[in-house]
Design an enzyme around this catalytic site. Structure first.
Site, PDB file in Angstrom:
ATOM      1  N   ASP A  63      -5.270  21.748  75.939  1.00 25.59           N
ATOM      2  CA  ASP A  63      -5.774  21.610  74.573  1.00 25.59           C
ATOM      3  C   ASP A  63      -5.691  20.128  74.184  1.00 25.59           C
ATOM      4  OD1 ASP A  63      -6.774  22.143  72.078  1.00 25.59           O
ATOM      5  OD2 ASP A  63      -5.371  23.739  71.597  1.00 25.59           O
TER       6      ASP A  63
ATOM      7  N   GLU B 107      -6.580  24.682  61.852  1.00 29.79           N
ATOM      8  CA  GLU B 107      -5.254  24.527  62.445  1.00 29.79           C
ATOM      9  C   GLU B 107      -4.346  23.573  61.664  1.00 29.79           C
ATOM     10  OE1 GLU B 107      -5.639  22.743  66.331  1.00 29.79           O
ATOM     11  OE2 GLU B 107      -7.519  21.815  65.806  1.00 29.79           O
TER      12      GLU B 107
HETATM   13  C1  BGC Z   1      -7.608  23.517  69.164  1.00 32.87           C
HETATM   14  C2  BGC Z   1      -8.445  24.310  70.131  1.00 32.87           C
HETATM   15  C3  BGC Z   1      -9.821  23.721  70.229  1.00 32.87           C
HETATM   16  C4  BGC Z   1      -9.730  22.258  70.574  1.00 32.87           C
HETATM   17  C5  BGC Z   1     -11.062  21.573  70.692  1.00 32.87           C
HETATM   18  C6  BGC Z   1      -7.671  22.041  69.439  1.00 32.87           C
HETATM   19  O1  BGC Z   1      -7.010  21.301  68.497  1.00 32.87           O
HETATM   20  O2  BGC Z   1      -6.273  23.956  69.218  1.00 32.87           O
HETATM   21  O3  BGC Z   1      -8.504  25.642  69.727  1.00 32.87           O
HETATM   22  O4  BGC Z   1     -10.552  24.417  71.184  1.00 32.87           O
HETATM   23  O5  BGC Z   1      -8.985  21.597  69.602  1.00 32.87           O
HETATM   24  O6  BGC Z   1     -11.646  21.395  69.475  1.00 32.87           O
HETATM   25  C1  BGC Z   2     -11.117  17.675  66.275  1.00 31.35           C
HETATM   26  C2  BGC Z   2     -10.647  19.066  66.574  1.00 31.35           C
HETATM   27  C3  BGC Z   2      -9.287  18.965  67.154  1.00 31.35           C
HETATM   28  C4  BGC Z   2      -8.358  18.193  66.241  1.00 31.35           C
HETATM   29  C5  BGC Z   2      -7.005  18.042  66.856  1.00 31.35           C
HETATM   30  C6  BGC Z   2     -10.180  17.022  65.345  1.00 31.35           C
HETATM   31  O1  BGC Z   2     -10.640  15.768  65.022  1.00 31.35           O
HETATM   32  O2  BGC Z   2     -12.389  17.699  65.752  1.00 31.35           O
HETATM   33  O3  BGC Z   2     -11.481  19.719  67.435  1.00 31.35           O
HETATM   34  O4  BGC Z   2      -8.784  20.222  67.368  1.00 31.35           O
HETATM   35  O5  BGC Z   2      -8.906  16.931  65.903  1.00 31.35           O
HETATM   36  O6  BGC Z   2      -6.153  17.251  66.129  1.00 31.35           O
END
Ligand code: BGC
Ligand code: BGC
Length: 856
Positions: free
Chosen positions: A335, A535
């Site tokens: 990830d 998230e």
């Molecule tokens: C998330 C994943 C996601 C990835 C790419 C991560 O931060 O935990 O679920 O697929 O980013 O965007």
């Molecule tokens: C991205 C996400 C990723 C996240 C992680 C974002 O900028 O677009 O896909 O999961 O950063 O910190």
């Protein structure tokens, strides 16, 4: 223990039968508990609880192709294959130079940073990446690149795509066939952009609803997750062994986040799952055997830890269990920089993760450094040649199985740039059906529903005509924030659907977000709920939706006081404590995050003009609904399980039901209610924080009350007005008198480690009333007293009014402060005259790349 409960809940009988059938598991319910997770037929006699799966048979032709290719690759080419970089940081030249195996576009990341990027633009980017990977002019081998994206509820980063309900709603729909159809539709929409691979489905079995990713999980029940895993993967990839499998209409799926993401302590994102191995396997691993049997070709490792050890560095989980016991012969993708959180690792250097079993690093920005380090590590033997060959073999195998070597340029593939297939009416119709199936009717006193469409209807609430709110996180932007209805061509808001139904029947509709109607309505439909999040920003301290002074509650109560029947439609990414709202409503619908097709809501609220009702509610809770706001980890079968609405609950229009009023005691103490990520608002420090100032950093004065003035103070602080009186504070530094303004965390130091990993920023809503004459240093301080500072003068110089000034958290982390132990989340320092008016200090997203961080 799970099952006993369900055995008694008769309404669930059919549901369970369906699921069990889908699992291919005919064991009687009470035997399920001790059996290995569904999908695993092999009996086992070992001490560990892991299912043993037979590895999918390998095609000798594919294997020979891969072995031959591998034999011709240089070390550099192999290292490149195990690296995935991000759209915003990578160019075709990089792909060629480093022989990169993959690219991704993260949440909200689009070609040319254009949220409205056209299909032509997507395909053009796909072509340019593909061409770079296939270029042999420098004597290198042609190995097609894989482009992955979070198509987690439809192709959700793409303008004009059909947005399906988030997984929590699909869980309530209890229909595996629906999942298969959604998978198939999503595959087609992805193919229109020239992409190959989705980072979905999420197979989290969510056990604590404070987690900000609760809505990405189908259920708290491992059996739903297991059944759905198979169906959605077969929809995306096709059924193994059939000609459609990974054919021209299909894309690659990912099972994520392995393992235990839904069971972290207190629902903390990227946190620690402290479950026993038994529970880890029986609850959290439930989806993986069925995903593997359905032919999933990639598994994404979880950011979280198991019993204190990061999964990205966990050899036993990744290699012994997943690739060994469960026979997984696809590849494991990491990830987003999660390897950097493994002990002794950083984003550009992490042999331990590779040695533990990660096959492809998701390293959005630091791929060049990672490449150099990996190369050196193989050369010096920290990583064995065999491990590298294994990882590369797995990746090439998947590329070959997916037909990428034969697929030609993205623009010449069958669905490429076919506008009519993106957001097509067939897909939208499917999404609308999914909405109907996902809504759960929690209350319907006096059978207020269904409504006669010829009524005079008031539609209220800030969710009523708000597609951005309906779609939630992971939609066009990472956190789902900042979207307006104009960003969703072809979508239908809840209000638009209601208006259509009512007007067709000769009724009238009035939309008044605040509920102040002009003509007294026959009924009010109030659409309200959580604003978008994704998230970690969505992690909540408890499940209270809003407190007793909340605006939505006030609206419901006012309508009720007027004697108007109230139908609440609640948008949320998780079950929440809404007892007061339930009490103030005659009918209450849990609508989750329904996506772009809000018309599905009206379908269930209104009769046809002839009085018939073509649909009824069929949605059933796939998550237990809390009785109190602190009841966050309530799951069917738990010993202390006493939810307000049990797992499987859901009323129908056909059977009436009268609910008495619920207790309005939230169960929270005042200390529980502090909002997360906000340190200073309306010009004052929030509970748990103190504003401080003075010239000596180690002896700052705490501002008691709202102001602190004095001839010798620099800065001084006094109330100022932004929108209303006293909603901000003026900080005034005197000429030649250096000084600090600081916000201190009074309790435990703040842990901002995971927030520093991506695009989160410290955001100051501020105005320079008098431009500073010397640099203004913005800092963060840790428990050891170390401070990291960034000069924000350039931000202030280019601004002439109120503005959210955002400095990326990463910027402070890079300057060496310990982000896990922040005692002072904000410090402002300048040496000469300046007047700054500060309204708010908080964490905020800056996913669009607009957070400031100068070169060091
Ligand atoms: C998330 C994943 C996601 C990835 C790419 C991560 O931060 O935990 O679920 O697929 O980013 O965007
Ligand atoms: C991205 C996400 C990723 C996240 C992680 C974002 O900028 O677009 O896909 O999961 O950063 O910190």
């Amino acid at each position: 223990m799970l099952i006993e409960k369900f055995g008694r809940a008769s309404a669930l009988g059919a549901f369970l039968a369906l699921l069990l059938a889908a699992c291919g598991d005919t064991a009687p319910p009470d035997a399920l508990e001790s059996a290995t997770p569904s999908g695993d037929a092999t009996a086992q006699s070992t001490a560990d609880p892991w299912p043993r799966l037979e590895a999918a048979p390998l095609d000798p032709e594919v294997e020979a192709f891969v072995a031959d290719l591998l034999g011709r690759m240089t070390l550099e080419e192999k290292v490149g294959q195990v690296i995935q970089a991000e759209l915003r940081s990578v160019t075709p030249e990089d792909i060629k130079r480093y022989h990169l195996g993959s690219v991704l576009n993260g949440g909200g990341s689009t070609p040319n940073n254009d949220k409205h990027a056209s299909l032509a633009a997507w395909v053009e980017f796909a072509d340019s990446f593909y061409d770079a990977s296939m270029d042999t002019s420098d004597g290198k081998l042609a190995i097609p690149i894989l482009w992955g994206s979070d198509a987690v509820h439809g192709h959700s980063n793409v303008y004009g795509a059909t947005i399906f309900p988030h997984n929590i709603g699909l869980g309530a729909a209890n229909d595996v066939e629906l999942l298969r159809e959604i998978g198939a539709a999503t595959a087609i929409e992805m193919l229109t952009t020239g992409l190959d691979w989705t980072f979905a489905p999420t197979l989290a079995v969510v056990r604590d609803d404070r987690w900000g990713r609760t809505y990405e999980g189908y259920s708290e029940d491992p059996r739903i997750v297991a059944a759905y895993a198979q169906a959605i993967i077969e929809g995306l990839q096709g059924v193994p062994g059939t000609p459609e499998h990974l054919g021209e209409d299909k894309i690659l799926a990912t099972a994520k986040h392995y393992l235990g993401d839904g069971g972290t302590d207190a629902g903390r994102d990227q946190g620690d799952n402290i479950d026993s191995e038994e529970d880890l396997v029986h609850i959290h691993n439930a989806g993986y055997p069925s995903a593997i049997k359905a032919g999933v070709r990639s598994v994404m490792a979880s950011f979280s830890s198991w019993q204190g050890q990061k999964v990205h560095g966990h050899r036993y989980l990744l290699t012994t269990a997943l690739k060994g016991y469960m026979g997984f012969n696809g590849f494991v993708v990491g990830d987003w920089n999660a390897h950097g959180q493994v002990e002794s690792c950083s984003n550009d250097n992490c042999a331990p993760a590779f040695n533990a079993g990660i096959d492809m690093f998701m390293v959005p920005e630091d791929f060049r450094g990672l490449y150099d380090n990996l190369l050196a590590q193989v050369q010096e033997g920290t990583i064995t040649q065999a491990r590298l060959d294994d990882a590369v073999t797995r990746i090439l195998r998947v590329k070959k199985q997916a037909g990428l070597f034969e697929a030609r340029r993205p623009s010449s593939r069958p669905h490429s740039a076919r506008q009519e297939e993106l957001g097509s009416s067939a897909h939208r119709e499917l999404a609308r059906r999914a909405v109907r199936q996902s809504l759960v009717l929690l209350k319907n006193n006096n059978s207020v529903l269904p409504l006669a469409p010829a009524y005079r209807v008031l539609v209220a609430g800030d969710g009523a005509d708000n597609v951005g709110k309906q779609t939630g996180g992971w939609t066009l932007t990472w956190q789902g924030t900042g979207n307006t209805n104009e960003d969703f061509p072809g979508a239908t808001s809840a209000y638009a659907g209601i208006r259509e139904a009512v007007e067709a029947a000769g009724g009238t509709v009035e939309l008044k977000v605040e509920g102040r109607y002009e003509e007294r309505p026959d009924v009010a439909i109030v659409v309200f709920g959580e604003d978008p999040y994704a998230e970690f920003q969505g992690d909540a301290p408890n499940l209270q939706y809003e407190n007793d002074n909340g605006p939505d509650l006030a609206l419901l109560r006012a309508l009720k006081a007027d004697g108007i029947p109230v139908v609440s439609v609640f948008l949320s990414g998780r079950p929440m404590w809404v007892n007061p709202h339930l009490n103030a409503s005659d009918a209450f619908v849990a609508a989750w995050l329904p996506g772009s097709e809000g018309g599905g809501i009206a379908d269930l609220l209104f009769e046809q003009p002839d009085g018939s009702m073509p649909y009824d509610f069929t949605g059933r809770l796939s998550y237990s609904w809390p009785r109190a706001a602190d009841q966050a980890a309530v799951n069917a079968g738990d010993d202390d399980d006493d939810p307000l609405f049990t797992y499987g609950y859901g009323l129908t229009l056909a059977e009436g039901s009268e609910l008495a009023a619920f207790s309005e005691e939230s169960g929270l103490s005042d200390a529980d209610t502090g909002a997360s990520g906000i340190y200073f608002a309306e010009g004052r420090a929030l509970t748990g924080f103190s504003a401080m100032l003075g010239g000596d950093r180690d002896n700052l004065l705490v501002v008691e009350g709202l102001e602190m003035r004095g001839e010798f103070l620099s800065p001084s602080m006094r109330m100022a007005d932004r929108d209303v009186q006293g909603d901000s504070s003026l900080l005034h530094w005197r000429a030649g008198a250096p000084g600090y303004f600081a916000i201190r965390a009074d309790g435990r130091p703040l842990d901002l480690q995971r927030e520093s990993n991506g695009h989160l920023a410290l955001s100051l809503l501020m105005r320079a009333a008098q431009r500073p004459s010397s640099p203004v240093l913005m800092g963060m301080r840790d428990a050891s007293g170390k401070t990291a500072q960034v000069d924000v003068m350039p931000l202030l110089e280019s601004s002439d009014g109120w503005e959210n000034h955002r400095v990326s958290l990463r910027c402070f982390a890079e300057r060496g402060v310990d982000m896990q132990q922040i005692t002072v989340p904000l410090e402002l320092y300048t040496t000469d005259e300046a007047q700054l008016v500060l309204a708010e200090v908080r964490l905020a997203t800056a996913a669009e790349g607009d957070a400031y961080c100068p070169e060091q």
